[in-house]
Design a protein around this motif. Structure first.
Motif, short mmCIF file in Angstrom:
data_model
loop_
_atom_site.label_atom_id
_atom_site.label_comp_id
_atom_site.label_asym_id
_atom_site.label_seq_id
_atom_site.Cartn_x
_atom_site.Cartn_y
_atom_site.Cartn_z
N GLY A 258 6.79 14.37 -5.22
CA GLY A 258 6.95 14.59 -3.80
C GLY A 258 7.14 13.27 -3.07
N ALA A 259 7.05 13.33 -1.74
CA ALA A 259 7.29 12.14 -0.89
C ALA A 259 5.97 11.41 -0.64
N TYR A 260 6.05 10.05 -0.71
CA TYR A 260 4.90 9.18 -0.43
C TYR A 260 5.33 8.11 0.56
N VAL A 261 4.39 7.62 1.36
CA VAL A 261 4.67 6.58 2.38
C VAL A 261 4.15 5.24 1.85
N TYR A 262 4.92 4.14 2.07
CA TYR A 262 4.48 2.81 1.63
C TYR A 262 4.46 1.87 2.84
N PHE A 263 3.69 0.81 2.70
CA PHE A 263 3.60 -0.25 3.73
C PHE A 263 3.55 -1.60 3.02
N ILE A 264 4.38 -2.57 3.51
CA ILE A 264 4.47 -3.90 2.89
C ILE A 264 4.25 -4.96 3.97
N GLU A 265 3.36 -5.92 3.64
CA GLU A 265 3.17 -7.13 4.48
C GLU A 265 3.55 -8.32 3.62
N ALA A 266 4.62 -9.06 4.03
CA ALA A 266 5.16 -10.14 3.20
C ALA A 266 5.25 -11.43 4.01
N VAL A 267 5.30 -12.56 3.26
CA VAL A 267 5.44 -13.89 3.87
C VAL A 267 6.74 -14.48 3.41
N SER B 121 0.85 -1.20 0.00
CA SER B 121 0.00 0.00 0.00
C SER B 121 0.88 1.25 0.00
N ILE B 122 0.40 2.34 -0.74
CA ILE B 122 1.11 3.62 -0.82
C ILE B 122 0.10 4.73 -0.49
N PHE B 123 0.58 5.76 0.33
CA PHE B 123 -0.28 6.85 0.78
C PHE B 123 0.42 8.19 0.48
N ASN B 124 -0.39 9.24 0.19
CA ASN B 124 0.19 10.58 0.00
C ASN B 124 0.38 11.24 1.33
N ARG B 125 0.83 12.50 1.29
CA ARG B 125 1.14 13.19 2.53
C ARG B 125 -0.09 13.48 3.35
N MET B 126 -1.26 13.39 2.72
CA MET B 126 -2.50 13.62 3.45
C MET B 126 -3.00 12.33 4.08
N GLY B 127 -2.30 11.22 3.85
CA GLY B 127 -2.72 9.91 4.40
C GLY B 127 -3.76 9.21 3.54
N GLU B 128 -3.93 9.68 2.33
CA GLU B 128 -4.91 9.08 1.44
C GLU B 128 -4.23 8.00 0.60
N PRO B 129 -4.87 6.84 0.45
CA PRO B 129 -4.27 5.77 -0.36
C PRO B 129 -4.31 6.14 -1.83
#
Length: 748
Positions: free
Chosen positions: A722-731, A686-694
């Protein structure tokens, strides 16, 4: 009847129910005499005259009674004549003479007028007209219940004339008759009178006269004797006609009724008719009409009737003026007179139309048992259910509607009774077996083996060496044959055998044993480590070398035999690969299992990531988690295998993420995606912008694939740099779940 005293004999015939017997007879002879006893016959003398009705009554041992009344008997005594005389001593030939007889106790009188015939009367007088002139003697005997008295003789004189004449016609002229006078006496006057009223008279002794074409004309001969004053006459009636034969039709069906009658016929009530119509003769009969069944086919040209008016008339033959055609099916079929119950009745139809153009359009068979019916030209063979006589009938109808039926009797004969005990017997070879056939008819035994026995006896005893089958037939008086069969199963000696030699197996392996013959009862021993001990081919898995013995016997216990199989058990090799190992990505490793001393061969799988697949201690690098299996073979060919796992450690360092990407379609860093090692799959990215929106999300995909990354678009719209935040869930390949998060710079 008769004169007393008379002895009468009486006899009884009695029908009694089962178990009953007459104990007493009571005879009542009707004259006051009663006699009882145990005699079924009686004799009694009646001493005097009278009418007597005898009866007999019986009594049985069961208390029942019955009576019977005999016909009355009559006995008398000779009557005594008081007087007997001729009341008219002289009488004209045209008149009757009168006689009188009176006797005491007479119940009847027998009169003999000299012609050999006795006239019996109960009255005391009688009258008689004589047919000839002169003196006549008359005898009279009085009787009392047929007991005669004295016979008296009387006399009478017949005087004058007696009129008589004969007449006849001829076949050439039936209307003209000749009359011949044969009267007797002193004829002084003679007159023939024709008609009524009289239309014509003749005085000649003999005359000839032609009568009308049709009618009944009176003829009278009148005579007179002037000396005695006696007169007499003789009369007759002459019948004439022009008859015409009439039939009901010109064409009729076979077995239908044809009606014939005579129009304009003679009126003679005494005429007789002999009919010759449709090929058959009927008569002489008194009816001028005839209904006859047409029993014969064909065109009947000659049909006539012969009319006989008496001996004085020439017979009149009247013919039909047209032929009669009898049409219809001409039925004929063959059937055996006798057929056995177990055999189907076969009928053969030979029927045809009498005239070829009169096609038969329907057939109807009846087998006579209210069950069998057929509409075929020839019916199928028919099997009856009960033995008896049947009336088999065939009916056919042609295109004219003419119907005919033919019936034949067929006797279905019973089958012989036949029953064999026992039907099947099992013996040991060398023993004897006996069979009994129950029947009242002729027997015949036969067998499949050459044995010595009585082939026509009801009991057969044999000692067969092998199995034998008997066939038995019973034939009755109608040559009907019933069959039955019996068999003897002779158990023969046998030898147990196995198709296996001594066999070696590795420890824990299974082996299928086998023994013959297969039609015996079997038991294996020892039964340890065996799937089933009572089958021919059990599975065994012995822990040590073992000799298995198969004991076989027949089902009756006559004979037995055994065989054996030795199973050699070899030791298995052993291998201990050690514990599973967890290594960092790319770390070197060496596999060092512990082996038993009898191991001679090695094989590692998968071997492509090891430096040697057939070495005892291969080495490699931990680029991915893998299971390595080593298979070993001992010096005796036995095998073993074991597994060891090399796991790549699961941690965040396994995922490599770029710090920036530039989605400008220059094929360089156009997508942002996970680059990983030692991972099984990415469950969520998942990737989100600076406003926390996916702005992007992907699930359940393999890492290291750009097509699963973000291309900088959100619903087709390019996102701002600009800068974006990502989150990874892996096995990981070990099944462990790790989470990684960070930021990335989108460059425009």
């Amino acid at each position: 009847m008769g004169c007393a005293p008379v002895t009468c004999n009486f006899t009884t015939s009695i029908t009694l129910p089962s178990g009953a017997a007459v104990t007493n007879y009571i005879w009542n002879f009707g004259d006051g005499t009663i006699v009882s006893g145990n005699n079924s016959q009686a004799s009694h003398t009646y001493p005097g005259a009278g009418a007597f009705a005898a009866t007999v009554s019986i009594q049985t041992n069961t208390g029942c009674t019955a009576s019977y009344r005999f016909d009355s008997v009559y006995f008398g005594t000779p009557p005594v004549t008081v007087s007997a005389y001729t009341a008219t001593p002289v009488v004209c030939g045209s008149d009757k003479a009168r006689f009188v007889a009176i006797a005491q106790n007479a119940s009847s009188y027998d009169w003999d007028f000299g012609n050999g015939n006795i006239v019996s009367t109960t009255d005391t007088f009688v009258e008689r007209k004589f047919s000839s002139l002169g003196f006549h003697r008359v005898l009279v005997t009085p009787k009392y219940y047929d007991c005669p008295g004295r016979t008296d003789t009387l006399q009478v004189e017949i005087v004058g004339v007696i009129a008589k004449f004969l007449f006849n016609n001829t076949c050439n002229d039936r209307k003209t008759f000749s009359f011949r006078n044969n009267s007797v006496g002193n004829i002084t006057s003679l007159v023939w009178e024709i008609g009524e009223p009289v239309t014509q008279q003749y005085n000649s002794t003999d005359i000839r006269h032609r009568f009308p074409n049709a009618g009944a004309t009176a003829v009278r001969l009148k005579l007179e004797d002037n000396v005695t004053g006696c007169v007499d006459s003789a009369n007759t009636r002459i019948y004439t006609a022009d008859p015409w034969l009439v039939a009901s039709g010109r064409s009729i069906c076979i077995n239908s009724d044809a009606r014939f009658r005579i129009d304009r016929n003679y009126t003679n009530p005494n005429a007789t008719y002999t009919w010759n119509v449709l090929g058959e003769t009927t008569g002489a009969i008194s009816q001028p009409e005839l209904t006859v069944r047409a029993n014969l086919h064909g065109l009947f040209q000659t049909n006539f009737v012969i009319i006989n008016n008496g001996n004085a008339y020439c017979p009149d033959t009247v013919s039909l003026n047209f032929p009669i055609n009898v049409k219809g099916p001409l039925l004929d079929f063959t059937a055996p007179d006798n057929t056995c119950l177990n055999q189907a009745l076969i009928l053969t139809n030979h029927s045809r139309p009498f005239y070829p153009t009169d096609t038969i359009r329907s057939w109807q068979w009846s087998m006579g048992d209210n069950l069998g019916q057929s509409n075929a030209f020839t019916p199928d063979p028919y099997l009856y259910q009960q033995p008896r006589a049947y009336q088999v009938s065939l009916a056919a109808v042609d295109i004219n509607g003419c119907r005919d039926t033919l019936t034949k009797r067929v006797s279905i004969r019973p089958m012989p009774f036949l029953w064999i005990i026992p039907r099947n017997d099992t013996i040991c070879q060398g023993q004897s077996s006996s069979f009994i056939a129950y029947t009242s008819d002729d027997l015949l035994w036969s067998s499949t083996e050459q044995l010595s026995f009585c082939s026509t006896c009801d009991t057969v005893t044999v000692t067969p060496l092998h199995d034998v089958f008997f066939r038995v037939s019973a034939t009755n008086q109608y040559q009907c044959v019933s069959y039955d069969s019996a068999s003897v199963h002779a158990i023969e000696p046998f030898t147990a055998r196995t198709r296996m030699s001594d066999t070696a197996i590795c420890l824990n392996e299974r082996l299928r044993l086998d023994a013959d013959p297969k039609d015996k009862v079997i038991e294996w021993s020892p039964a340890d480590q065996m799937s089933q001990s009572n089958v021919y081919n059990p599975m065994v898995s012995p822990r040590q070398t073992t000799t298995y013995i198969a004991r076989l016997s027949d089902s009756t216990g006559c004979f037995s035999s055994q065989t054996q199989v030795r199973v050699i058990v070899k030791s298995n090799p052993t291998v201990d690969p050690g514990p599973d190992r967890y290594l960092s990505y790319g770390s070197p490793f060496t596999l060092q299992p512990r082996y038993s001393n009898n191991v001679r061969q090695y094989l590692w799988t998968p071997g492509d990531s090891l430096n040697c697949a057939t070495c005892p201690n291969p080495s490699g690098f931990a680029y991915s988690s893998k299971k390595y299996t080593v298979s070993v073979t001992s010096d005796s060919g036995c095998t073993a295998k074991s597994d060891v796992n090399i796991f790549v450690e699961c941690k965040g360092a396994n995922i490599l993420m770029p710090k920036a990407f530039s989605p400008n379609n220059d094929r360089l860093n156009d997508r942002f995606y996970p680059i990983a090692k030692g991972l099984r799959n990415i469950q969520r990215f998942s990737i989100f912008n600076r406003m926390g929106e996916p702005v992007f999300e992907a699930r359940n995909f393999q890492p290291n694939n750009p097509s699963n990354g973000w291309d900088g678009l959100l619903r087709g719209t390019a996102q701002a740099g600009g800068a974006y935040v990502y989150f990874i869930e892996a096995v990981c390949e070990t099944g462990q779940i790790i989470n990684v998060k960070g930021s990335v710079l989108l460059v425009r």
